[in-house]
Design an enzyme around this catalytic site. Structure first.
Site, PDB file in Angstrom:
ATOM      1  N   ARG A 133       0.833  -1.202   0.000  1.00 27.82           N
ATOM      2  CA  ARG A 133       0.000   0.000   0.000  1.00 27.82           C
ATOM      3  C   ARG A 133       0.871   1.255   0.000  1.00 27.82           C
ATOM      4  NH1 ARG A 133      -4.019  -0.691   4.889  1.00 27.82           N
ATOM      5  NH2 ARG A 133      -4.411   1.513   4.401  1.00 27.82           N
ATOM      6  N   CYS A 137      -0.332   6.135   9.392  1.00 26.62           N
ATOM      7  CA  CYS A 137      -0.760   4.833   8.867  1.00 26.62           C
ATOM      8  C   CYS A 137      -1.970   5.068   7.968  1.00 26.62           C
ATOM      9  CB  CYS A 137      -1.083   3.855  10.003  1.00 26.62           C
ATOM     10  SG  CYS A 137      -2.422   4.383  11.077  1.00 26.62           S
TER      11      CYS A 137
END
Length: 285
Positions: A180, A239
């Site tokens: 990601r 995050c």
């Protein structure tokens, strides 16, 4: 910072379950990929006396971003109604061992709670040791008074992160999985671009957790170094939505190198904006 300031053992908690100044909090939260329902699990089985803290309920309801910190007065009202008051020792656990509990602990501490710890190994360890389990309707606690004062310095916003990256005043470390971060896998939230903030470094939170616990201090320091981070310089953790960033913040705290702040909006905010984006591996130069 000693590990004892961050974690308590299952043995320690089992000996103090009935202490009036201790409150146990189930802070479980799962990603869609986990396929688990924290509310149903809490209703079915929990540590005796545990209260349920839901980061998707105690949040800034005016924000479209997931589980952003609420205003201090809203937080105080919510946790006070649960029965959590000033001067209590708060023990947080989650259903994966070490996943969302660090975010819950960070939230309480950011609002001024002095004594908040994580149950080492979480509910999986508690169950594996065949310790007491409570079923049926949870017990209620009398309402308490909780004084919430937001520590603004512990919370970074998008502007803080952009300045840190452009001026080099702090490092930004992203806890998302590598695919990601590199932009090779889609983001789980609609409307959020793939990739990372230019200049950010990547240390997946999963790489520093083993069997529901943080790895050894030596392994943690080595992992941060391998990611290209200088532990003697300020760090901001990030995050997907501010949950696993708290795992990195917890790890840094246990090795005596606490993060400057946590980016609350994280990639859910940055990736949905028109701010600069990079793909591919992080540049550690």
């Amino acid at each position: 910072m000693a590990s004892a300031d961050v974690f308590v053992t299952t043995e320690w908690l089992a000996e103090r379950l009935d202490a009036p100044d201790i409150v146990v909090v189930d802070g479980s939260w799962y990603l869609p990929a986990h396929g688990r329902d924290p509310h149903a699990e809490y209703a079915e089985r929990r540590i005796p006396g545990a209260l349920r803290f839901d980061i998707d309920a105690v949040k800034d309801t005016s924000s479209e971003l997931p589980h952003m910190l609420p205003r201090p007065e809203a937080f105080a009202a919510a946790v006070g109604a649960m029965g959590i008051g000033d001067g209590m020792r708060i023990v947080v656990y989650d259903g994966l061992g070490l996943f969302s509990a660090p975010r819950v602990r960070w939230t309480f501490k950011t609002f001024g709670a002095k004594d908040v710890v994580i149950l080492e190994g979480g509910f999986p360890k508690w169950q594996a040791e065949d310790r007491p389990i409570e079923h049926g309707p949870p017990r209620s606690r009398a309402a308490r008074s909780f004084t919430a004062r937001l520590d603004h310095s512990a919370v970074a916003d998008a502007g803080d992160v952009a300045r840190a990256l452009s001026e080099g005043t702090a490092q930004v470390v992203d806890a998302r999985p590598g695919d990601r971060f590199r932009g090779e896998a889609p983001e789980p939230r609609a409307g959020v671009r793939s990739g990372h903030m230019p200049g950010a470094l990547n240390l997946p939170a999963t790489s520093i957790v083993q069997d529901g616990r943080l790895k050894s201090p030596e392994a943690l320091a080595a992992a941060f170094a391998e990611a290209g981070l200088d532990l003697d310089r300020p760090l901001i953790t990030s995050c997907g939505s501010g949950v696993t960033a708290a795992i990195l913040s917890t790890a840094l705290e246990t090795i005596g190198k606490p993060a400057r702040a946590l980016y609350d909006g994280s990639w859910s905010e940055w990736g949905a904006s028109d701010r600069p984006l990079a793909t591919g591996p992080a540049n550690k130069a």
